[in-house]
Scaffold this motif. Structure first.
Motif, PDB file in Angstrom:
ATOM      1  N   GLU A 279       0.813  -1.215  -0.038  1.00 24.29           N
ATOM      2  CA  GLU A 279      -0.153  -0.105   0.033  1.00 24.29           C
ATOM      3  C   GLU A 279       0.937   1.119  -0.060  1.00 24.29           C
ATOM      4  O   GLU A 279       0.424   1.980  -0.920  1.00 24.29           O
ATOM      5  CB  GLU A 279      -0.963  -0.132   1.225  1.00 24.29           C
ATOM      6  N   THR A 280       1.539   1.401   0.875  1.00 22.32           N
ATOM      7  CA  THR A 280       2.740   2.486   1.069  1.00 22.32           C
ATOM      8  C   THR A 280       3.546   2.470  -0.343  1.00 22.32           C
ATOM      9  O   THR A 280       3.732   3.701  -1.300  1.00 22.32           O
ATOM     10  CB  THR A 280       3.284   2.381   2.220  1.00 22.32           C
ATOM     11  N   ILE A 281       4.302   1.732  -1.051  1.00 22.30           N
ATOM     12  CA  ILE A 281       4.919   1.061  -1.745  1.00 22.30           C
ATOM     13  C   ILE A 281       4.100   1.690  -3.431  1.00 22.30           C
ATOM     14  O   ILE A 281       4.446   3.107  -4.530  1.00 22.30           O
ATOM     15  CB  ILE A 281       5.210  -0.065  -2.780  1.00 22.30           C
ATOM     16  N   ALA A 282       2.578   1.147  -3.154  1.00 24.46           N
ATOM     17  CA  ALA A 282       2.039   2.239  -4.528  1.00 24.46           C
ATOM     18  C   ALA A 282       1.662   4.040  -3.913  1.00 24.46           C
ATOM     19  O   ALA A 282       1.654   4.090  -5.338  1.00 24.46           O
ATOM     20  CB  ALA A 282       0.232   1.278  -4.880  1.00 24.46           C
ATOM     21  N   GLU A 283       1.149   3.941  -2.636  1.00 26.86           N
ATOM     22  CA  GLU A 283      -0.023   5.226  -2.257  1.00 26.86           C
ATOM     23  C   GLU A 283       2.072   6.437  -2.974  1.00 26.86           C
ATOM     24  O   GLU A 283       1.874   7.347  -3.643  1.00 26.86           O
ATOM     25  CB  GLU A 283       0.800   5.584  -1.556  1.00 26.86           C
ATOM     26  N   THR A 284       3.282   5.763  -2.123  1.00 25.72           N
ATOM     27  CA  THR A 284       4.786   6.886  -2.566  1.00 25.72           C
ATOM     28  C   THR A 284       4.605   6.667  -4.604  1.00 25.72           C
ATOM     29  O   THR A 284       5.712   7.690  -4.700  1.00 25.72           O
ATOM     30  CB  THR A 284       5.971   6.498  -2.241  1.00 25.72           C
ATOM     31  N   ALA A 285       4.462   5.765  -4.929  1.00 19.60           N
ATOM     32  CA  ALA A 285       5.028   5.573  -6.803  1.00 19.60           C
ATOM     33  C   ALA A 285       4.298   6.921  -6.973  1.00 19.60           C
ATOM     34  O   ALA A 285       4.764   7.406  -7.719  1.00 19.60           O
ATOM     35  CB  ALA A 285       4.590   4.198  -7.159  1.00 19.60           C
ATOM     36  N   ARG A 286       2.719   6.844  -6.899  1.00 21.02           N
ATOM     37  CA  ARG A 286       1.784   7.613  -7.182  1.00 21.02           C
ATOM     38  C   ARG A 286       2.079   9.212  -6.245  1.00 21.02           C
ATOM     39  O   ARG A 286       2.588   9.973  -7.403  1.00 21.02           O
ATOM     40  CB  ARG A 286       0.396   7.526  -6.859  1.00 21.02           C
ATOM     41  N   GLN A 287       2.746   9.265  -5.683  1.00 18.76           N
ATOM     42  CA  GLN A 287       3.431  10.741  -5.286  1.00 18.76           C
ATOM     43  C   GLN A 287       4.579  11.280  -5.832  1.00 18.76           C
ATOM     44  O   GLN A 287       4.749  12.231  -6.207  1.00 18.76           O
ATOM     45  CB  GLN A 287       3.732  10.929  -3.837  1.00 18.76           C
ATOM     46  N   ARG A 288       5.910  10.247  -6.843  1.00 15.89           N
ATOM     47  CA  ARG A 288       7.333  11.017  -6.378  1.00 15.89           C
ATOM     48  C   ARG A 288       6.847   9.961  -8.214  1.00 15.89           C
ATOM     49  O   ARG A 288       7.869  10.813  -9.141  1.00 15.89           O
ATOM     50  CB  ARG A 288       8.048   9.804  -6.130  1.00 15.89           C
ATOM     51  N   GLY A 289       5.872   9.147  -9.135  1.00 18.50           N
ATOM     52  CA  GLY A 289       6.029   9.536  -9.993  1.00 18.50           C
ATOM     53  C   GLY A 289       6.433   8.548 -10.308  1.00 18.50           C
ATOM     54  O   GLY A 289       7.205   8.012 -11.604  1.00 18.50           O
ATOM     55  N   GLY A 290       6.386   7.242  -9.787  1.00 16.41           N
ATOM     56  CA  GLY A 290       6.725   5.679 -10.062  1.00 16.41           C
ATOM     57  C   GLY A 290       5.570   5.391 -10.920  1.00 16.41           C
ATOM     58  O   GLY A 290       5.096   5.418 -11.382  1.00 16.41           O
ATOM     59  N   LYS A 291       6.010   3.759 -11.017  1.00 18.01           N
ATOM     60  CA  LYS A 291       4.649   3.433 -11.545  1.00 18.01           C
ATOM     61  C   LYS A 291       4.298   1.842 -11.018  1.00 18.01           C
ATOM     62  O   LYS A 291       5.440   1.030 -10.679  1.00 18.01           O
ATOM     63  CB  LYS A 291       5.695   2.857 -12.950  1.00 18.01           C
ATOM     64  N   THR A 292       3.026   1.497 -10.684  1.00 15.58           N
ATOM     65  CA  THR A 292       2.730   0.688 -10.708  1.00 15.58           C
ATOM     66  C   THR A 292       2.218  -0.029 -11.793  1.00 15.58           C
ATOM     67  O   THR A 292       2.119  -0.182 -12.699  1.00 15.58           O
ATOM     68  CB  THR A 292       1.333   0.297  -9.326  1.00 15.58           C
ATOM     69  N   GLY A 293       2.046  -1.548 -12.140  1.00 17.24           N
ATOM     70  CA  GLY A 293       1.315  -2.321 -12.807  1.00 17.24           C
ATOM     71  C   GLY A 293       2.012  -1.875 -13.972  1.00 17.24           C
ATOM     72  O   GLY A 293       1.547  -2.614 -15.095  1.00 17.24           O
ATOM     73  N   HIS A 294       3.205  -2.478 -13.774  1.00 10.26           N
ATOM     74  CA  HIS A 294       4.577  -2.169 -14.766  1.00 10.26           C
ATOM     75  C   HIS A 294       4.517  -3.736 -15.241  1.00 10.26           C
ATOM     76  O   HIS A 294       4.334  -4.960 -14.599  1.00 10.26           O
ATOM     77  CB  HIS A 294       5.577  -2.052 -14.210  1.00 10.26           C
ATOM     78  N   SER A 295       4.525  -4.221 -16.185  1.00  9.00           N
ATOM     79  CA  SER A 295       4.835  -5.916 -16.759  1.00  9.00           C
ATOM     80  C   SER A 295       5.848  -6.188 -17.232  1.00  9.00           C
ATOM     81  O   SER A 295       6.790  -5.918 -17.693  1.00  9.00           O
ATOM     82  CB  SER A 295       4.144  -6.629 -17.884  1.00  9.00           C
ATOM     83  N   CYS A 296       6.366  -7.108 -16.818  1.00  8.27           N
ATOM     84  CA  CYS A 296       8.086  -8.071 -17.488  1.00  8.27           C
ATOM     85  C   CYS A 296       7.731  -8.602 -18.264  1.00  8.27           C
ATOM     86  O   CYS A 296       9.322  -8.617 -18.809  1.00  8.27           O
ATOM     87  CB  CYS A 296       8.749  -9.321 -16.061  1.00  8.27           C
ATOM     88  N   HIS A 297       6.969  -8.106 -19.263  1.00  7.63           N
ATOM     89  CA  HIS A 297       6.978  -9.121 -20.475  1.00  7.63           C
ATOM     90  C   HIS A 297       5.554  -8.949 -20.882  1.00  7.63           C
ATOM     91  O   HIS A 297       4.508  -8.831 -20.154  1.00  7.63           O
ATOM     92  CB  HIS A 297       7.046 -10.174 -20.604  1.00  7.63           C
ATOM     93  N   PRO A 298       5.631  -8.553 -22.701  1.00  7.56           N
ATOM     94  CA  PRO A 298       4.277  -8.122 -23.051  1.00  7.56           C
ATOM     95  C   PRO A 298       3.073  -9.823 -23.325  1.00  7.56           C
ATOM     96  O   PRO A 298       3.704  -9.956 -23.057  1.00  7.56           O
ATOM     97  CB  PRO A 298       4.233  -7.816 -24.469  1.00  7.56           C
TER      98      PRO A 298
END
Lengths: 583, 89
Positions: A279-298
């Motif tokens: 939860e903290t990782i996702a929230e911080t990614a949103r605030q700082r401009g990181g990314k969640t929902g990234h995929s390791c392969h197409p």
């Protein structure tokens, strides 16, 4: 026709052969483990010329089947001394499959220890070239030079730790943006690659013919069923748990259940859990401009990966997943995500398995090399591995080696491999998997956490010692099959709960291969794979005495439930009994 | 009137009282209250709860809560659609 690429590092020849009939329907772990069992003497030294390193994409890898871009890597492990399969999700797996390559077998060894080569593969074949300046580099610099020289070329590489033959070294593959971040991490396979003198495999899939599909209609039917299941299940669907929070969503769950190993497996709860949770990782990614929902392969529906950004918004590392954040966080008493991100970056750059690295650092902290929670000291210690200092070489050989070097008894390993992020004294079934998997302590080998903690695939009380052999055996069998298909293990959440998804998974395999496997056939194949692996380990000297927990877990109680590991030996041995029946 | 300590996680955190830190707060409940009564009290629809832990043990909605209990509430995070026998694909 699927191809087998044989690479001889002694005389630096590359031969492309037709895949022998015996291996025709095999892929992934089924193929790597069978080839290792067939071609490697069980008593071979893992770092010697008679070990072989095998790479194999899964059965449906390279097709439109969702979340199926996995590659298996197999050999005799320098960490456990037994057979090993580790797998990773990466576009390079899809490239190899589309080039018709079922497996790459690396044999022999250069006469000079410090000679390194790169294997260049394209649709017409392959050749070995001297690695020149690509050897000796951290993997971020390596990836940058490869991209600069060859463009967007897929790679499979070993880092400085693997070049130095450290048993904590993993095999690194590129992600969708060519980061060195997707690891077949466990068991020291990067050291086997280093010992072969193979710095990297560079894959150019231009003009690749694509995967041959025997029954296109059946494949489409199966693909639809599986996709629907993945899109429906709350854990795997777009916008679901894994997609929005990543795998680190598990931090709070395991902490609440008292099963989050903390400070070298001395507690099942970490007071800093919420600061490192998904939860903290996702929230911080949103605030700082990181990314969640990234995929390791197409082509992945789940997309559980993420990209962590620094405070100033610049990219730091991908990815902060549960086991890495646990290993380098809670298990070391570290509750700062930027520090954990830096430790993951060092692992990615040095070519280290994050799980083994975190288990080892915690053992080093127990030994007094740093205080628990001292992130800067952890960073300094971990950097020693790539430098190859004497201390770096001790740490770089993993938790069991480090524990022995410092005379410790609280060393959480099985068959020499560090335990992952689930405390066996609080989650008894995953303990059975750690103890009985041919891989050593490996949570992915039979994820009983699903029924014990997550209420997926049924429910089982995590603290009860009874009935865990059956749960573990069934899941180990299903996983051995799944690891052969090329599908990500995370499709299991959906197919354990949604029967049509399971059917679809089997149907896509049948569609590609032209087989008519049933669910029972999948079980039979999974059982056969485990028997092959156990037979190899028996010939390598493993007995049931190796299927035992580290002794401290038998007498040291773990807060908050104050439990010891009390699954009886007879219950543990039922797994081996089932897998050796009617052989 | 038992007082229990509640932690709400992920998507159910929005049901925490305003101003509480990281979804953690205390609630006083009538004697004999069950976990499902706590959900109602907090306005959490039961379909949004996949599973809860009471003192680190997984708990069903009809579990009676006692003084000092620690309750952790999770959405399907972590949670299937329907229970099936263990290990049966």
């Amino acid at each position: 026709m699927r191809k087998l690429v044989r690479v001889n590092m002694t005389d630096t020849t590359v031969r492309v052969e037709e895949l022998p009939e015996k291996y025709r329907f095999m892929g992934g772990r089924w193929l790597t483990s069978t080839l290792v069992a067939d071609e490697v003497p069980a008593t071979a030294h893992p770092l010697g010329p008679n070990n072989r390193l095998v790479f194999a994409p899964g059965i449906v890898t390279g097709t439109a089947a969702p979340s199926s871009g996995r590659i298996s890597v197999g050999a005799k492990s320098p960490l456990t001394g037994g057979i090993k399969e580790a797998n990773a999700g990466t576009p390079v797996a899809q490239s190899l499959a589309r080039m018709g390559i079922a497996a790459i077998v690396i044999e022999g060894q250069p006469e000079e220890n410090d000679e390194f080569f790169v294997l260049k593969l394209n649709k017409d074949g392959g050749e070995l070239e001297r690695a020149e300046d690509l050897a000796g580099l951290g993997l971020y610099e390596f990836a940058a030079r490869v991209q600069e020289r060859f463009g967007n070329t897929g790679f499979i590489a070993t880092g400085p730790a693997g070049e130095k033959r450290m048993a904590m070294a993993g095999v690194c593959c590129n992600d969708t943006e060519f980061r060195p971040s997707r690891y077949a991490g466990r068991g020291g396979l990067g050291a086997v690659m280093g010992a072969k003198g193979l710095k990297a495999i560079l894959v150019d899939d231009t003009g690749a013919p694509g995967v041959c599909i025997a029954n296109e209609d059946l494949f489409r039917v199966g693909l639809r069923k599986l996709s629907d299941a993945l899109r429906e299940h709350p854990i795997t669907r777009p916008g679901g748990t894994l997609n929005t929070l990543g795998t680190a969503a598990l931090i709070n769950v395991l902490n609440e259940a008292g099963g989050l190993p903390t400070r070298n497996f001395s507690s099942g709860r970490f007071e800093g859990a919420s600061r490192i949770a998904g939860e903290t990782i996702a929230e911080t990614a949103r605030q700082r401009g990181g990314k969640t929902g990234h995929s390791c392969h197409p082509g992945c529906i789940i997309r559980c990966s993420n990209i962590w950004a620094r405070q100033d918004g610049s990219e730091h590392v991908s990815c902060l997943e549960y086991e890495s954040v646990w290993a380098l966080g809670a298990n070391c008493g570290i509750d700062d995500l930027d520090t954990i991100a830096e430790l993951i970056w060092i692992c990615n750059d040095s070519g280290l398995d994050t799980i083994e690295a975190g288990v080892t650092l915690a053992v080093a902290m127990e030994a007094g090399l740093a205080a628990f929670g001292d992130g800067q000291a952890a960073i300094r210690l971990l950097r020693e591995c790539a430098l190859g200092t004497p201390l770096g070489r001790i740490l770089g050989n993993g938790a069991a080696f480090t524990g022995r070097a410092f005379g410790l008894t609280r060393v959480p390993t099985v068959k020499g491999q560090g335990m992952p992020a689930y405390e066996p004294r609080a989650v008894k079934g995953i303990g059975v998997t750690y103890l009985t998997s041919p891989m050593g302590a490996d949570h992915t080998a039979g994820y009983t956490v699903a029924p014990e903690i997550l209420s997926v695939g049924g429910k089982a009380d995590p603290l009860l010692p009874h009935g865990k052999a059956d749960i573990s055996t069934n899941l180990q069998v299903a996983t051995a099959f799944l690891d052969s298909t090329g599908y990500c293990l995370f499709i299991a959440f959906a197919i354990l709960d949604i029967p049509a998804g399971f059917e679809g998974m089997v149907e896509t395999c049948n569609g590609v291969l032209g087989t008519a496997w049933s669910g029972e056939d999948a079980t039979a194949i999974g059982t056969q794979i485990l028997r092959t692996e156990r037979s190899f380990n028996e010939a390598a000297g493993f007995t049931r005495a190796h299927d035992r927990p580290p002794e401290f877990m038998r007498y040291e109680t773990l807060p908050p439930h104050n439990q010891v590991y009390d699954v009886p030996d007879e219950e543990i041995d039922r797994v081996a009994a089932v897998l050796t029946e009617s052989r | 009137m038992p007082t229990v300590r509640v932690r709400l996680y992920a998507t159910v955190r929005k049901y925490a009282p305003p101003g509480c830190h990281e979804g953690t707060f205390s609630v006083e409940l009538p004697e004999g209250s069950k976990l499902e009564d706590l959900y109602r009290r907090l306005g959490i629809p039961e379909r949004e709860v996949k599973q809860s832990f009471v003192n680190g043990r997984r708990a069903e909605p009809d579990q009676v809560l006692r003084e000092g209990d620690e309750v952790g509430v999770f959405p399907p995070i972590a949670g299937g659609t329907e229970a099936r026998p263990c290990g049966q694909p």
